[in-house]
Design a protein around this motif. Structure first.
Motif, PDB file in Angstrom:
ATOM      1  N   TYR A 236     -27.514  -6.500 -19.084  1.00 56.79           N
ATOM      2  CA  TYR A 236     -28.449  -5.852 -19.337  1.00 56.79           C
ATOM      3  C   TYR A 236     -29.606  -6.622 -19.820  1.00 56.79           C
ATOM      4  O   TYR A 236     -30.891  -6.881 -19.066  1.00 56.79           O
ATOM      5  N   GLU A 237     -29.670  -7.214 -20.980  1.00 55.05           N
ATOM      6  CA  GLU A 237     -30.748  -7.649 -21.879  1.00 55.05           C
ATOM      7  C   GLU A 237     -31.299  -8.913 -21.261  1.00 55.05           C
ATOM      8  O   GLU A 237     -32.642  -8.997 -21.342  1.00 55.05           O
ATOM      9  N   ASP A 238     -30.493  -9.590 -20.434  1.00 58.98           N
ATOM     10  CA  ASP A 238     -30.853 -10.869 -19.917  1.00 58.98           C
ATOM     11  C   ASP A 238     -30.707 -10.865 -18.383  1.00 58.98           C
ATOM     12  O   ASP A 238     -30.761 -11.730 -17.650  1.00 58.98           O
ATOM     13  N   ARG A 239     -31.148  -9.543 -17.824  1.00 58.70           N
ATOM     14  CA  ARG A 239     -31.000  -9.541 -16.385  1.00 58.70           C
ATOM     15  C   ARG A 239     -32.036 -10.241 -15.553  1.00 58.70           C
ATOM     16  O   ARG A 239     -31.689 -10.684 -14.479  1.00 58.70           O
ATOM     17  N   ARG A 240     -33.277 -10.693 -16.215  1.00 59.03           N
ATOM     18  CA  ARG A 240     -34.422 -11.154 -15.501  1.00 59.03           C
ATOM     19  C   ARG A 240     -33.763 -12.451 -15.646  1.00 59.03           C
ATOM     20  O   ARG A 240     -33.986 -13.551 -14.211  1.00 59.03           O
ATOM     21  N   ALA A 241     -33.403 -13.411 -16.289  1.00 57.33           N
ATOM     22  CA  ALA A 241     -32.892 -14.643 -16.415  1.00 57.33           C
ATOM     23  C   ALA A 241     -31.793 -14.706 -15.737  1.00 57.33           C
ATOM     24  O   ALA A 241     -31.452 -15.890 -14.953  1.00 57.33           O
TER      25      ALA A 241
END
Length: 340
Positions: A121-126
Motif C-alpha cells: 500500500y505505502e509504495d503502490r505508486r512506485a
C-alpha cells in the motif's frame, strides 16, 4: 474524438444479473455504432463498482459477443497483482477477441483494497511505475527471474501468447498534474475523470502530459487522453434531469464516503444538501447529462481542452431499458462531434 462506454455500477440493485444484461446489450450497441471501446473497472470489497472484481472476466465475456470494440481494463489496480498473472489473463482475452485488448493501470487508493497485499500500500505508486516495463516485456515474450517452490531461481514467461505484439496502456490519473506528467514520462496514455477536477483544469494538465512525453523523447502528439464522464443523453435537458436525478442521487449516496473528502468546495455541507450540490455540479458542468445539443457542446469543450476520447459511464442506476433507449441520443452526439 473517440467515444467509448464505461461501466462502474453500484452493486446494490434489486436484480443483480440485470446489470450484466446492460453490459452486454450496451456493448452490442456500441459495437454496431462505431464506438471505440468499452472500459471495465476493478473494484473490491465495496458495493460501489463491486460488480466488477476482475475486468478480465468481463472482457472475456464480451470478447465473443463483439467483433470490433476494443476491450479495455479501466483499470487494473496493478499493485494488487503479479504482472505475470495480469499478462496471462489479458493475453487470454486478447486471443478470444482476436487482438482487441488494452489496459489502463491504476495505483489504487482505497486502503481496504490492499487487504489482498497490505505490504504494497505505502509504495503502490512506485510499484506501478516500476512494473510498467515488466508488463511490456512479458507481453512481448520475454522472461522474468522468479523463485520457485523449491527455492530455485528460474526463468518464466507467460502463456498463451497474445495476438498483439505490443500492449497499449493508460495510466489512471485522478487530478494531480504530477500524475499526468508521470504518464507522459512513462510513454503511457491517460485515463482521467471529472470527479475532482473541472473542464478548465484539464488543459494545463494535458499540456504537462504532452511536455513530459516530449522530454522523454516521445512524440508529444501521439498519446491519448481519455476522460470518463457520467452519461445520459435525451430529448431535452428537462427530460433528462427528471429521468436521472433520483437514480444519480442514490448513486452518489452509495459512494459518498469515497468522494466527499476530495472536494475542496463542499464546506460544511452534509446529507441531502451535499448530494444535491454534487448532482447540480455534475449536471451543469461535469457530465454528459442533457440534450444532444448541450452534450455536444460539452464534448467540444473537452476536445478544446486536449481530450481525445470520451468514456461514457452509463450504469449509474437508471433502469436498464431506459439507459439503452438513451444510447441513440449519445450516438447523435458522437456523429455531431466527429462529423462537425
Amino acid at each position: 474524438m473517440d467515444f467509448s462506454l464505461l461501466y462502474f455500477a453500484n452493486r446494490k440493485v434489486d436484480d443483480p444479473p440485470a446489470e450484466y444484461d446492460l453490459l452486454f446489450d450496451a456493448a452490442r450497441f456500441a459495437d454496431e455504432h462505431d464506438f471505440t471501446a468499452v472500459w471495465l473497472p476493478e473494484r473490491h470489497f465495496h458495493p460501489f463498482g463491486g460488480a466488477y472484481p476482475n475486468p478480465a472476466l468481463a472482457a472475456a465475456a464480451l470478447a465473443t459477443r463483439t467483433s470490433r470494440l476494443r476491450l479495455r481494463a479501466g483499470s487494473v489496480v496493478l499493485p494488487l497483482h503479479d504482472p505475470l498473472t495480469v499478462v496471462e489473463d489479458w493475453a487470454f482475452v486478447d486471443n478470444l477477441s482476436r487482438g482487441r485488448v488494452d489496459l489502463a493501470l491504476a495505483t489504487g487508493w482505497n486502503a481496504n483494497d490492499f487487504t489482498l497485499v497490505p505490504e504494497r500500500y505505502e509504495d503502490r505508486r512506485a510499484y506501478t511505475r516500476d512494473h510498467v516495463p515488466v508488463l511490456r516485456d512479458l507481453w512481448a515474450g520475454k522472461t522474468v527471474t522468479r523463485r520457485n517452490g523449491k527455492g530455485e531461481d528460474v526463468e518464466v514467461g507467460t502463456y498463451p501468447r497474445p495476438v498483439q505484439p505490443e500492449l497499449d496502456m493508460w495510466l489512471t490519473c485522478a487530478s494531480h498534474p504530477a500524475g499526468f506528467a508521470e504518464a507522459g514520462a512513462l510513454g503511457l496514455n491517460v485515463l482521467t475523470a471529472l470527479l475532482f477536477q473541472r473542464v478548465e483544469d484539464l488543459a494545463p494538465r494535458v499540456t504537462a502530459y504532452r511536455d513530459a512525453r516530449e522530454k522523454a523523447g516521445l512524440d508529444p502528439d501521439t498519446g491519448q487522453v481519455t476522460v470518463m464522464v457520467h452519461t445520459f443523453v435525451g430529448e431535452s435537458d428537462a427530460a433528462v434531469r427528471e429521468t436521472v436525478r433520483a437514480p444519480f442521487l442514490e448513486y452518489l449516496e452509495s459512494s459518498v464516503d469515497l468522494w466527499k473528502d476530495h472536494w475542496q468546495d463542499l464546506g460544511r455541507l452534509s446529507g441531502e444538501k451535499l448530494l444535491s450540490y454534487a448532482f447540480e455540479r455534475y449536471f451543469r458542468t461535469s457530465a454528459l447529462l442533457g440534450s444532444v445539443e448541450k452534450c455536444t457542446r460539452f464534448v467540444r469543450d473537452l476536445r478544446e481542452a486536449g481530450v481525445t476520447e470520451v468514456a461514457s459511464l452509463i450504469d449509474f442506476g437508471a433502469p436498464g431499458p431506459v439507459t439503452l433507449d438513451a444510447l441513440p441520443y449519445l450516438d447523435q452526439v458522437r456523429r455531431a462531434v466527429q462529423e462537425g
